[in-house]
Design a protein around this motif. Structure first.
Motif, short mmCIF file in Angstrom:
data_model
loop_
_atom_site.label_atom_id
_atom_site.label_comp_id
_atom_site.label_asym_id
_atom_site.label_seq_id
_atom_site.Cartn_x
_atom_site.Cartn_y
_atom_site.Cartn_z
N GLN A 135 0.84 -1.20 0.00
CA GLN A 135 0.00 0.00 0.00
C GLN A 135 0.87 1.25 0.00
O GLN A 135 0.60 2.22 -0.70
CB GLN A 135 -0.92 0.00 1.23
N ARG A 136 1.93 1.24 0.80
CA ARG A 136 2.77 2.44 0.91
C ARG A 136 3.60 2.68 -0.35
O ARG A 136 3.81 3.83 -0.74
CB ARG A 136 3.67 2.33 2.14
N VAL A 137 4.07 1.61 -1.00
CA VAL A 137 4.84 1.84 -2.22
C VAL A 137 3.93 2.29 -3.35
O VAL A 137 4.33 3.09 -4.22
CB VAL A 137 5.68 0.59 -2.60
N LYS A 138 2.66 1.84 -3.36
CA LYS A 138 1.69 2.37 -4.32
C LYS A 138 1.45 3.85 -4.05
O LYS A 138 1.30 4.64 -4.99
CB LYS A 138 0.36 1.60 -4.23
N MET A 139 1.42 4.21 -2.78
CA MET A 139 1.25 5.61 -2.40
C MET A 139 2.42 6.45 -2.92
O MET A 139 2.23 7.54 -3.46
CB MET A 139 1.14 5.69 -0.88
N ALA A 140 3.63 5.93 -2.75
CA ALA A 140 4.81 6.66 -3.24
C ALA A 140 4.73 6.86 -4.75
O ALA A 140 5.04 7.94 -5.27
CB ALA A 140 6.08 5.89 -2.87
N SER A 141 4.29 5.83 -5.46
CA SER A 141 4.16 5.93 -6.91
C SER A 141 3.15 6.99 -7.30
O SER A 141 3.34 7.73 -8.28
CB SER A 141 3.76 4.56 -7.46
N ALA A 142 2.05 7.09 -6.53
CA ALA A 142 1.01 8.08 -6.83
C ALA A 142 1.45 9.50 -6.51
O ALA A 142 0.96 10.45 -7.10
CB ALA A 142 -0.26 7.74 -6.05
N LEU A 143 2.39 9.64 -5.57
CA LEU A 143 2.83 10.97 -5.12
C LEU A 143 4.05 11.48 -5.86
O LEU A 143 4.46 12.63 -5.64
CB LEU A 143 3.16 10.93 -3.62
N VAL A 144 4.65 10.66 -6.72
CA VAL A 144 5.95 10.99 -7.28
C VAL A 144 5.94 12.32 -8.05
O VAL A 144 6.93 13.05 -8.08
CB VAL A 144 6.46 9.82 -8.16
N HIS A 145 4.81 12.67 -8.67
CA HIS A 145 4.73 13.92 -9.45
C HIS A 145 4.03 15.03 -8.67
O HIS A 145 3.64 16.05 -9.27
CB HIS A 145 4.01 13.67 -10.78
N GLU A 146 3.86 14.84 -7.35
CA GLU A 146 3.25 15.84 -6.47
C GLU A 146 1.91 16.32 -7.01
O GLU A 146 1.72 17.51 -7.30
CB GLU A 146 4.21 17.01 -6.24
#
Length: 303
Positions: A135-146
């Motif tokens: 879940q957290r790495v999916k979150m990181a992927s979603a946030l990468v472009h701010e």
């Protein structure tokens, strides 16, 4: 101030209607999309994220259609519920790949991994991750472009208490920054802790909208059913049935208990111990018997 508008939108799959004529507006801050499993939450999020086309109606981002509009992906980040991931990649490789799709470098991926506190496991294969780590790495992927809009489908599934608190703090900060954050959940307590605004869907329909505390009061006013065991069930039933706070009492011989329907929740919770004390009756079990979300939302739809 980025806003998503859903206007008289429906989505069906063959003969199955997943979303039925829903209209709502999702604006800056944290919004909870609440509903029982199968209510249509994932379908709504998939339309907001541009993964599904509406069958009828429109879904727009600041007035621009989301479906088949590549430009909106610069503003939207999506954390899907589904578990399908590239298990052969490391966490870092997975987030870097998404950064490259946005024309960003490794530094953006590292910032996103640090935001969700996944640096310690970034070089491990995703196949070795727990559900909460995924879940957290999916979150990181979603946030990468701010992104200015973040859509999360059941984001707390599989997280331990510490991970849940970290994610809640992160989403609160994003809401305070003026970003538009929507997360779905079927758990009332998650929404109560995090969202200032709530949208409720039941069986594909929009059932309620607004401040969580007001909707919570609606839920509290509905008839409550309790399972009560005591040292003298018949005497307790006789004493309670005369009070207007109870609408009905059934003696369940199989369970060895009373099934009580209380129409005045506040009065009943005060009355029950007072009556038991006055008649010398010991209360052995007092538990709600209809606290499923399905019963809550059914009440909201009928209200």
């Amino acid at each position: 101030m980025t806003t998503i508008d859903i206007d008289h939108t429906s989505r069906w799959f063959g003969n199955v209607v997943a979303v039925n004529d829903v209209t709502m507006r999702i604006g800056p801050g944290v919004t909870g999309l609440l509903g029982p499993n199968g209510a249509g939450k994932s379908t709504l999020i998939n339309m907001m994220g541009g993964f599904l086309a509406p069958s009828t109606g429109t879904v727009t981002l600041d007035g621009a259609p989301i479906w088949r509009n590549e430009q909106v992906y610069r503003q939207i980040g999506v954390v899907p519920e589904r578990e399908a991931m590239y298990d052969f990649l490391t966490g870092r490789e997975f987030v870097v790949a998404n950064a490259e799709l946005h024309g960003l470098d490794d530094a953006a991926a590292q910032r996103a991994l640090a935001t969700v506190e996944m640096e310690y496991a970034q070089d491990r294969k995703i196949a070795t991750y727990s559900k909460g780590m995924r879940q957290r790495v999916k979150m990181a992927s979603a946030l990468v472009h701010e992104p200015s809009v973040l859509l999360l489908d059941e984001p707390f599934n599989g997280m331990d208490p510490r991970q849940r608190m970290q994610l809640m703090d992160l989403l609160r900060r994003m809401g305070d920054e003026g970003r538009t954050v929507l997360f779905s959940s079927h758990i009332l307590e998650e929404v109560e802790q995090l969202a200032s605004h709530i949208e409720v869907v039941v069986a594909g329909r929009h059932a309620a909208s607004g401040d969580f505390r007001k909707i919570r009061r609606l839920m509290t006013d509905r008839p409550h059913r309790y399972l009560v065991r005591s040292s003298d069930d018949r005497a307790l039933a006789a004493a309670l049935i005369a009070d207007p706070s109870t609408a009905g009492i059934e003696v369940d011989l199989k369970e060895g208990a009373l099934r009580i329907q209380a129409v005045d929740f506040g009065r009943f919770t005060e009355l029950l111990p007072q009556v038991a004390r006055a008649h010398g009756i010991r209360l052995l079990t007092v538990s709600p018997s209809d606290e499923s979300l399905e019963s809550v939302f059914s009440y909201l739809v009928a209200a």
